[in-house]
Motif scaffolding. Structure first.
Motif, short mmCIF file in Angstrom:
data_model
loop_
_atom_site.label_atom_id
_atom_site.label_comp_id
_atom_site.label_asym_id
_atom_site.label_seq_id
_atom_site.Cartn_x
_atom_site.Cartn_y
_atom_site.Cartn_z
N GLU A 127 25.74 37.10 48.62
CA GLU A 127 26.12 38.42 48.10
C GLU A 127 25.67 38.55 46.65
O GLU A 127 25.99 37.70 45.83
N HIS A 128 24.94 39.60 46.40
CA HIS A 128 24.52 39.90 45.04
C HIS A 128 25.15 41.24 44.66
O HIS A 128 24.62 42.29 45.01
N ASP A 129 26.27 41.16 43.99
CA ASP A 129 26.99 42.38 43.62
C ASP A 129 26.40 43.03 42.37
O ASP A 129 26.58 44.21 42.15
N THR A 130 25.75 42.24 41.55
CA THR A 130 25.24 42.72 40.26
C THR A 130 23.82 42.20 40.08
O THR A 130 23.53 41.05 40.41
N GLY A 184 33.74 39.58 34.08
CA GLY A 184 32.42 38.99 34.30
C GLY A 184 31.74 39.69 35.44
O GLY A 184 32.10 40.81 35.80
N TYR A 185 30.75 39.01 36.03
CA TYR A 185 30.02 39.62 37.14
C TYR A 185 29.46 38.52 38.04
O TYR A 185 29.27 37.39 37.63
N PHE A 186 29.20 38.90 39.29
CA PHE A 186 28.60 37.98 40.24
C PHE A 186 27.10 37.98 40.03
O PHE A 186 26.52 39.00 39.68
N CYS A 187 26.50 36.83 40.28
CA CYS A 187 25.08 36.69 40.00
C CYS A 187 24.42 35.79 41.04
O CYS A 187 25.08 35.29 41.95
N GLU A 188 23.12 35.59 40.89
CA GLU A 188 22.36 34.76 41.82
C GLU A 188 22.92 33.34 41.86
O GLU A 188 23.52 32.88 40.89
N TRP A 232 29.48 33.22 39.67
CA TRP A 232 30.22 34.09 38.75
C TRP A 232 29.83 33.79 37.32
O TRP A 232 29.86 32.63 36.89
N MET A 233 29.49 34.83 36.59
CA MET A 233 29.20 34.73 35.16
C MET A 233 30.40 35.32 34.42
O MET A 233 30.62 36.53 34.41
N SER A 234 31.19 34.44 33.82
CA SER A 234 32.35 34.87 33.06
C SER A 234 31.88 35.33 31.69
O SER A 234 31.22 34.59 30.96
N THR A 235 32.22 36.57 31.32
CA THR A 235 31.81 37.12 30.03
C THR A 235 32.99 37.52 29.16
O THR A 235 32.87 37.56 27.94
N ASN A 236 34.10 37.85 29.79
CA ASN A 236 35.27 38.34 29.05
C ASN A 236 36.53 37.93 29.81
O ASN A 236 37.22 38.78 30.38
N PRO A 237 36.85 36.62 29.84
CA PRO A 237 37.95 36.15 30.69
C PRO A 237 39.31 36.74 30.37
O PRO A 237 40.19 36.74 31.22
N GLY A 238 39.51 37.29 29.19
CA GLY A 238 40.80 37.86 28.84
C GLY A 238 40.98 39.30 29.24
O GLY A 238 42.06 39.88 29.05
N GLY A 298 23.45 29.63 41.42
CA GLY A 298 23.00 28.74 40.36
C GLY A 298 22.95 29.39 38.99
O GLY A 298 22.71 28.72 38.00
N GLY A 299 23.21 30.69 38.92
CA GLY A 299 23.09 31.42 37.65
C GLY A 299 24.40 31.65 36.92
O GLY A 299 24.40 32.23 35.84
N GLY A 300 25.50 31.20 37.47
CA GLY A 300 26.80 31.45 36.85
C GLY A 300 27.19 30.37 35.87
O GLY A 300 26.56 29.32 35.77
N ASN A 301 28.26 30.64 35.14
CA ASN A 301 28.79 29.65 34.18
C ASN A 301 30.18 29.17 34.60
O ASN A 301 30.88 28.55 33.82
N THR A 302 30.56 29.44 35.84
CA THR A 302 31.84 29.02 36.39
C THR A 302 31.55 27.96 37.46
O THR A 302 30.69 28.18 38.30
N PRO A 303 32.24 26.83 37.41
CA PRO A 303 31.93 25.76 38.38
C PRO A 303 32.38 26.10 39.80
O PRO A 303 33.54 25.92 40.15
#
Length: 168
Positions: free
Chosen positions: A144-147, A111-115, A97-103, A117-122
């Motif tokens: 799963e690659h949603d985005t 945010g969006y799902f990604c490959e 998961w790549m968090s881009t706008n948590p609010g 190892g490519g996310g910024n969420t632990p």
């Protein structure tokens, strides 16, 4: 060759949802089929607390464990779920998961799902994969690659290498 179906109920509140899942599980069991829930953002079962409450309320329901959805939902821990509910897991979806706008109000705007190892969420995908192997899991492990922000084959290649690096 697996004999399970995803939950298919209409309950809009947690109590009704669980009552309907329990009914579906009971009917399916009489036919030798198991019912499994897919934890998902934007559903009645998205956070760690909601998933734990669901697993308690629906003891005959199996689980399609989604690491990305659980990890993105208030920092849920899929490794904890795996360690405590391994016997109820029928398949695992791994994603980052790549968090881009948590609010943002809606989960899909946060945010969006990604490959892998490519996310910024632990999200402990590597450890989840290693634990599945250690326990001899024989269900599906789905990436799963949603985005995709680039060619999907690149993302798939990155995710496959991530899985290989986890020892699979």
């Amino acid at each position: 060759g697996k004999r399970y179906v995803w939950t298919a109920v209409t309950g809009k509140d947690f109590e009704t949802f669980c009552r309907q899942v329990n009914f579906q599980a009971r009917i399916c069991k009489s036919w030798g089929i198991e019912v499994a829930l897919h934890n998902h953002l934007g559903s009645l079962v998205e956070t760690q607390a909601q998933l734990l409450a669901f697993l308690e309320a629906c003891p005959d329901c199996k689980l399609v464990l989604d690491t990305g959805h659980l990890g993105a939902a208030e920092g849920g821990d899929p490794l904890y779920i795996l360690e405590h509910y391994f016997d109820r897991i029928v398949t695992v979806h791994v994603k980052d998961w790549m968090s881009t706008n948590p609010g943002a109000k809606e989960w899909y705007e946060q945010g969006y799902f990604c490959e892998l190892g490519g996310g910024n969420t632990p999200i402990p995908n590597r450890e989840v994969i290693q634990e599945l192997v250690r326990r001899g899991f024989d269900g599906w492990l789905c990436v799963e690659h949603d985005t995709h922000l680039r060619d999907p084959l690149i993302d798939l290649s990155v995710s496959r290498e991530f899985i290989r690096s986890a020892g699979v």
